[in-house]
Design a protein around this motif. Structure first.
Motif, mmCIF file in Angstrom:
data_model
loop_
_atom_site.group_PDB
_atom_site.id
_atom_site.type_symbol
_atom_site.label_atom_id
_atom_site.label_comp_id
_atom_site.label_asym_id
_atom_site.label_seq_id
_atom_site.Cartn_x
_atom_site.Cartn_y
_atom_site.Cartn_z
ATOM 1 N N ALA A 18 12.007 26.185 47.688
ATOM 2 C CA ALA A 18 9.951 27.362 47.037
ATOM 3 C C ALA A 18 9.735 25.962 46.065
ATOM 4 O O ALA A 18 7.824 26.157 46.361
ATOM 5 C CB ALA A 18 10.217 28.403 46.212
ATOM 6 N N CYS A 49 7.333 31.704 52.681
ATOM 7 C CA CYS A 49 8.856 31.825 52.248
ATOM 8 C C CYS A 49 9.025 31.491 54.190
ATOM 9 O O CYS A 49 10.082 31.073 54.201
ATOM 10 C CB CYS A 49 8.602 33.188 52.983
ATOM 11 N N ILE A 61 10.276 36.068 46.940
ATOM 12 C CA ILE A 61 9.311 34.540 47.425
ATOM 13 C C ILE A 61 8.804 34.944 48.105
ATOM 14 O O ILE A 61 7.402 34.763 47.464
ATOM 15 C CB ILE A 61 10.487 33.681 47.873
ATOM 16 N N GLY A 62 8.433 35.568 49.590
ATOM 17 C CA GLY A 62 7.356 35.879 49.639
ATOM 18 C C GLY A 62 6.620 37.529 49.441
ATOM 19 O O GLY A 62 5.222 36.714 49.042
ATOM 20 N N LEU A 113 14.490 34.983 49.841
ATOM 21 C CA LEU A 113 13.682 35.179 50.274
ATOM 22 C C LEU A 113 12.173 36.266 50.606
ATOM 23 O O LEU A 113 11.429 35.965 50.996
ATOM 24 C CB LEU A 113 13.260 34.746 51.898
ATOM 25 N N HIS A 114 12.667 37.142 50.374
ATOM 26 C CA HIS A 114 11.952 38.573 50.432
ATOM 27 C C HIS A 114 11.567 38.470 49.292
ATOM 28 O O HIS A 114 9.452 38.835 49.126
ATOM 29 C CB HIS A 114 12.465 39.378 50.460
ATOM 30 N N ARG A 161 4.018 34.529 52.414
ATOM 31 C CA ARG A 161 4.503 35.015 53.739
ATOM 32 C C ARG A 161 4.659 32.949 54.677
ATOM 33 O O ARG A 161 5.238 32.769 55.068
ATOM 34 C CB ARG A 161 4.200 35.694 54.641
ATOM 35 N N ILE A 182 14.478 35.633 59.632
ATOM 36 C CA ILE A 182 14.512 36.726 57.975
ATOM 37 C C ILE A 182 15.354 37.872 58.035
ATOM 38 O O ILE A 182 13.671 38.719 58.269
ATOM 39 C CB ILE A 182 13.320 35.951 56.836
ATOM 40 N N ASP A 190 18.393 35.973 52.682
ATOM 41 C CA ASP A 190 17.162 37.445 52.841
ATOM 42 C C ASP A 190 17.074 38.031 51.790
ATOM 43 O O ASP A 190 15.233 37.965 51.987
ATOM 44 C CB ASP A 190 18.142 37.677 53.546
ATOM 45 N N SER A 244 12.883 29.591 55.037
ATOM 46 C CA SER A 244 13.638 29.563 56.595
ATOM 47 C C SER A 244 13.218 28.557 57.265
ATOM 48 O O SER A 244 14.316 28.608 57.834
ATOM 49 C CB SER A 244 13.169 30.529 57.292
ATOM 50 N N PRO A 250 17.255 28.987 48.102
ATOM 51 C CA PRO A 250 16.073 29.377 48.514
ATOM 52 C C PRO A 250 14.197 28.784 47.302
ATOM 53 O O PRO A 250 13.642 28.864 47.204
ATOM 54 C CB PRO A 250 15.855 30.865 48.732
#
Length: 366
Positions: free
Chosen positions: A39, A190, A181-182, A178-179, A187, A202, A175, A194, A35
């Motif tokens: 990104a 993110c 990064i978001g 990603l959380h 979002r 996610i 997961d 995904s 991820p």
């Protein structure tokens, strides 16, 4: 236009070190790093840098037999914002005193600390998870609870508690990353990551591992395991507790005592939990209506289902279906327009190689 808006915001990439322990699980490492790579690729900027570390800089063998040559020894590690411990099979045998000392130094220097798969054991052994909520692969839950009573163990896929980030194994680190990064970059990025990984949903901090009951109870409670198996097989038309007791030849009172002693709740409460967890899966993974979900999970009415669902998960089924979070909103943080890129960065190398790909910089963030 204010002076803050007229000047570009400068922020160096976040740097993450992955400490590899012997027999670490490769899938957890990849799930955490990929991820970050994506990104950078999709944003067109070096948002993250990462490096792999070992105690002495020598290759580390993963649980599948593959060897990874780390970027450096821990003593020569570059400056980092976060250290993530990558554990795997036989974690107790993989931890050395030098690992613990180095992790304690990182904590004293104010670095964020994380772990994937069974790596939480190393942080706990170093005394760095006392008073923190922690996730770990379900195989280690019971032993960690016994070994580290000051650590708040949870069956959740991942836990973010202040400056500690811990995740169970397999794809759960994805997961968690990603959380993160978001939370840092919005979002939109993110969701795009995904999509690139064909990762349909996610999962969040409220999602739990499915821990095999036999692992929680051992082999000494066959009656209880049989009762739970019956419950799981009969969610649409719940079986009366008196009937369950008859099926496994115990009294209703014995049934109540078994659940209170080993599962710390009443049989009816446990049964309700199974039905609600199933309902949550259906709401998130299917297009079934809320009425249909309520029916197939054994609820006599939609209002009753909604009431139970809200009480257990803290959010009504309709909001769950729409993806509305009841927690803190993910804040969009400004991304620098210009970055000084170091040629030695492995993240930069991956970014450079991606520039010729059709998806490069396909997501632009303000």
């Amino acid at each position: 236009m204010s002076s803050n808006q007229s000047q570009p915001q400068h922020r160096v990439p976040q740097s993450i070190g992955f400490l590899l322990l012997d027999n670490f699980t490769l899938i957890s490492l990849a799930s955490a790093i990929e991820p970050l790579r994506m990104a950078n690729q999709l944003s067109g900027r070096e948002l993250f840098r990462w490096s792999t570390l070992s105690l002495d800089g020598r290759p580390v063998r993963a649980s599948d037999g593959l060897q990874i040559t780390p970027d450096s020894a821990v003593t020569a590690a570059p400056a980092m914002d976060m250290v993530i411990v990558c554990g795997g099979v036989g974690i107790q045998r993989s931890i050395m005193r030098e690992h613990l000392s180095w992790l304690q130094i990182q904590a004293r220097q104010g670095r964020k600390l994380g772990a994937v798969c069974t790596g939480s054991w190393a942080l706990a052994k170093a005394g760095l998870l006392d008073g923190y909520e922690c996730s770990v692969h379900w195989e280690m839950l019971a032993s960690m609870q016994e070994a580290f009573p000051r650590v708040s163990l949870t069956t959740r896929l991942f836990s973010i508690d202040r400056n500690r980030f811990t995740s169970s194994g397999g794809t759960a680190p994805m997961d968690m990353m990603l959380h993160l990064i978001g939370r840092e970059h919005g979002r939109e990025l993110c969701a795009a990551i995904s999509e690139m990984f064909i990762y349909e949903r996610i999962r969040n901090e409220q999602d739990h591992q499915r821990v095999p009951l036999k692992h929680m109870l051992g082999t000494n409670q066959p009656k209880l395991q049989e009762i739970v198996a019956l419950m799981e097989a009969n969610l649409e038309e719940p079986i009366d507790l008196d009937e369950l007791a008859v099926y496994v030849t115990v009294s209703r009172r014995q049934l109540e005592r078994l659940f209170q002693k080993y599962l710390h709740c009443s049989p009816s409460r446990y049964y309700l939990k199974l039905r609600l967890i199933r309902a949550r899966q259906l709401l998130k993974q299917t297009t079934m209506s809320i009425i249909e979900v309520a029916s197939v999970c054994g609820f006599v009415s939609t209002p009753h289902f909604s009431k139970c669902y809200r009480e257990y998960f803290g959010i009504p089924p309709r909001d769950e279906r729409q993806g509305v979070s009841m927690g803190q909103p993910v804040m969009r943080m400004p991304i620098p327009q210009e970055l000084t890129l170091l040629p030695t960065s492995s993240a930069l190398s991956a970014l450079s190689q991606a520039q010729g790909e059709s998806t490069f910089a396909s997501v632009r963030l303000s």
